[in-house]
Write a protein that holds these residues in place. Structure first.
Motif, short mmCIF file in Angstrom:
data_model
loop_
_atom_site.label_atom_id
_atom_site.label_comp_id
_atom_site.label_asym_id
_atom_site.label_seq_id
_atom_site.Cartn_x
_atom_site.Cartn_y
_atom_site.Cartn_z
N VAL A 1 0.64 -1.02 0.00
CA VAL A 1 -0.02 -0.12 -0.07
C VAL A 1 0.79 1.11 -0.56
O VAL A 1 0.61 2.90 -0.88
N SER A 2 2.03 1.22 0.40
CA SER A 2 2.96 2.70 0.55
C SER A 2 3.31 2.96 -0.59
O SER A 2 3.97 3.88 -0.95
N GLU A 3 3.55 1.91 -1.24
CA GLU A 3 3.79 1.76 -2.85
C GLU A 3 2.91 3.17 -4.28
O GLU A 3 2.96 3.64 -4.59
N PRO B 1 4.36 8.71 -7.76
CA PRO B 1 3.05 9.59 -8.79
C PRO B 1 2.87 8.74 -9.44
O PRO B 1 2.63 8.10 -10.17
N ASP B 2 4.31 7.70 -9.90
CA ASP B 2 4.24 6.89 -10.86
C ASP B 2 3.79 5.92 -10.89
O ASP B 2 2.75 5.03 -11.80
N VAL B 3 3.28 5.63 -9.96
CA VAL B 3 2.73 3.88 -9.33
C VAL B 3 1.37 4.47 -9.62
O VAL B 3 0.63 2.78 -10.23
N VAL B 4 0.87 5.72 -9.10
CA VAL B 4 -0.37 6.09 -9.12
C VAL B 4 -1.05 5.92 -10.76
O VAL B 4 -1.86 5.63 -11.40
N ARG B 5 -0.34 6.23 -11.90
CA ARG B 5 -0.70 6.95 -13.04
C ARG B 5 -0.38 4.91 -13.27
O ARG B 5 -1.36 4.99 -14.40
N ALA C 1 -11.23 5.84 1.23
CA ALA C 1 -10.85 4.81 2.37
C ALA C 1 -10.07 4.81 3.35
O ALA C 1 -9.57 4.38 4.19
N ALA C 2 -9.13 4.08 2.54
CA ALA C 2 -7.75 3.67 2.99
C ALA C 2 -6.36 5.27 3.85
O ALA C 2 -6.27 5.02 5.08
#
Length: 167
Positions: A8-10, A14-18, A51-52
């Motif tokens: 979850v921490s990753e 921003p690149d991971v979310v993208r 929610a997180a």
């Protein structure tokens, strides 16, 4: 599953979310998802991340820091799949000659072809919305469409409900 999952921490990167948002633009088979589906999935993803935040995994929703736009829709119509005006005229004439609902279906399919209306819009069309001169082209003032929602999903228990026009 743990080997193929991110922590979850990753999701603070921003690149991971993208990359996650780009993945939401694909169907399971790898084909591009339609824009509405991608936006619906993004909304669900945002709710999960919200929610997180509520559970204390993040200080803020990671989506808030990422600029991203869902890909636009580029639907190309194959001209070989669309009947030409002569073919449509023949088809409509043949449909109109059918007993029973033939004339009704001729008008239904004629509206779909000549006015580029959706089936739900044709079903909801009222004579008061039709401005048809004796000759030449007329005009329809559409106000909505009839959709089948199922009586479990409507406020009044009816199977159909009138919905607003799609863009």
């Amino acid at each position: 599953m743990q080997r193929h999952s991110l922590s979850v921490s990753e999701l603070t990167e921003p690149d991971v979310v993208r990359r996650a948002l780009d993945a939401l633009c694909r169907e399971v088979d790898g084909e591009a998802a339609v824009a509405k589906t991608a936006l619906r999935k993004r909304s669900a993803f945002s709710e999960v991340l919200g929610a997180a935040v509520g559970k204390g995994y993040f200080a803020e929703n990671p989506l808030a820091r990422v600029k991203w736009q869902a890909p636009g829709v580029s639907e190309e119509v194959d001209p070989a799949c669309v009947p030409n005006p002569t073919q449509v005229a023949c088809l409509l004439t043949a449909v109109g000659r059918q007993r029973g609902r033939g004339p009704h279906l001729e008008a239904f399919f004629g509206c779909m072809y000549y006015a580029a209306m959706r089936p739900a819009e044709v079903i909801h069309l009222q004579i008061s919305q039709c401005h048809l001169p004796k000759s030449g082209w007329g005009m329809f003032n559409l106000s909505g469409g009839v959709v089948t929602a199922g009586k479990e999903w409507t406020d009044d228990g009816a199977v159909h409900e009138v919905d607003s026009l799609k863009r």
